[in-house]
Design a protein around this motif. Structure first.
Motif, PDB file in Angstrom:
ATOM      1  N   VAL A 168       0.837  -1.198   0.000  1.00 28.55           N
ATOM      2  CA  VAL A 168       0.000   0.000   0.000  1.00 28.55           C
ATOM      3  C   VAL A 168       0.876   1.255   0.000  1.00 28.55           C
ATOM      4  O   VAL A 168       0.646   2.199  -0.769  1.00 28.55           O
ATOM      5  CB  VAL A 168      -0.950   0.014   1.214  1.00 28.55           C
TER       6      VAL A 168
ATOM      7  N   ILE B 220       1.083   4.051  -2.905  1.00 29.16           N
ATOM      8  CA  ILE B 220       0.759   5.463  -2.683  1.00 29.16           C
ATOM      9  C   ILE B 220       1.894   6.352  -3.178  1.00 29.16           C
ATOM     10  O   ILE B 220       1.679   7.342  -3.884  1.00 29.16           O
ATOM     11  CB  ILE B 220       0.485   5.722  -1.186  1.00 29.16           C
TER      12      ILE B 220
ATOM     13  N   THR C 177       0.589  -3.253  -4.439  1.00 25.54           N
ATOM     14  CA  THR C 177       1.138  -2.012  -4.984  1.00 25.54           C
ATOM     15  C   THR C 177       0.413  -1.595  -6.260  1.00 25.54           C
ATOM     16  O   THR C 177       0.030  -0.431  -6.433  1.00 25.54           O
ATOM     17  CB  THR C 177       2.643  -2.174  -5.276  1.00 25.54           C
TER      18      THR C 177
ATOM     19  N   THR D 229      -3.057  -0.310  -5.517  1.00 27.70           N
ATOM     20  CA  THR D 229      -3.031   0.986  -4.835  1.00 27.70           C
ATOM     21  C   THR D 229      -2.710   2.108  -5.811  1.00 27.70           C
ATOM     22  O   THR D 229      -3.280   3.197  -5.725  1.00 27.70           O
ATOM     23  CB  THR D 229      -1.994   0.971  -3.690  1.00 27.70           C
TER      24      THR D 229
END
Length: 286
Positions: free
Chosen positions: A121, A125, A189, A192
């Motif tokens: 995550v 981001i 990943t 996200t």
């Protein structure tokens, strides 16, 4: 000014892009030091390589990342041209710099599953923020683009192969379980990044085939306050000419649209699709 539209002076937009790159790179670096590295999660890329080399040779990850990123950036300029520019160079240099500054920060968790999930995550981001700055953090992304150019393989395949090799190596060096955690982190990943790029909100695209075009179109205009695009259509079996109405609505408006069409034409044929990102009047402007 129209709804959801924000006008920036060009120089302000450029400054914001550089701030996105710095902020996103810092997020990735911090997540790497406090979540991924302590749990030996090498989820692809140069950061994954530095995790493996740190475990095997005790080489400082920041130095390893610089040693890979700088030559890869130079190779990218040589083989792919100067399209990367200063922004990608900043990401290439700044991320390892923050890794070095935060090298002594305490781990956030020693539970590998939590590390894989929250590491994925956090990196997602950070990368999503960097992508909003119209740049990248360099590394194996540049290597994948070079391989893509000279082999003809798709870019997605090149990225998958390079990241896959890093994950397989981590499974050999650490354990099969560590490799599985790395794969999980990679998946989180990617999801996200999608959320950062297009947001949580989802819209619906409805294609409506109806014999009551005027009534349905007027109802959408007046009751839902959405635009409608009309396409000419023809029945494949009957050859009857029949218009197709296309309407994009927010997810919260979809039930109202469905009820409206059912009321005005119970025999209408409706196809509904997800629209992950919609740009234009009444929707996102950026």
């Amino acid at each position: 000014m129209k709804r959801n539209e924000v006008d920036y002076h060009p120089s302000v937009g450029i400054i914001l892009e550089y701030l996105y790159i710095l902020l996103g790179s810092a997020v990735i670096a911090i997540v790497f030091n406090v979540v991924l590295l302590p749990n030996k999660i090498a989820s692809g890329g140069v950061s994954g390589i530095s995790t493996i080399l740190y475990a095997v040779f005790n080489w400082q990850p920041a130095y390893v990342q610089w040693c890979f990123n700088i030559p890869l950036f130079i190779a990218g300029v040589i083989f792919l041209g100067k399209k990367f520019g200063a922004k990608t160079l900043i990401g290439t240099l700044f991320l390892p710099f923050v890794v070095y500054l935060t090298r002594d920060w305490q781990p956030a968790t020693h539970e590998p599953l939590l590390g894989a999930l929250f590491g994925g995550v956090g990196v997602g981001i950070g990368l999503g923020i960097v992508f909003r700055g119209k740049a990248s953090t360099g590394g194996t992304d540049l290597a994948a683009q070079i391989v893509h150019k000279y082999t003809g393989l798709s870019l997605g395949m090149c990225v998958a192969v390079i990241d896959g090799l890093v994950v397989v190596t981590s499974a050999i060096v650490f354990s099969l379980e560590s490799g599985m955690y790395a794969l999980l982190s990679l998946y989180v990943t990617s999801k996200t990044i999608d959320i950062i790029q297009v947001g949580f909100s989802r819209s619906k695209t409805a294609l409506i085939i109806t014999n009551h075009e005027q009534e349905v179109r007027r109802g959408i205009f007046e009751e839902i306050d959405r635009g409608v695009t009309t396409f000419p259509g023809k029945g494949g079996f009957t050859d009857d000419e029949r218009p197709v109405l296309m309407c994009v609505v927010h997810q919260r408006e979809f039930t109202k649209l469905k009820q409206l069409v059912r009321r005005l034409d119970p025999s209408a044929f409706v196809i509904v699709m997800d629209a992950s990102e919609v740009l234009g009047e009444g929707f996102s402007r950026a």
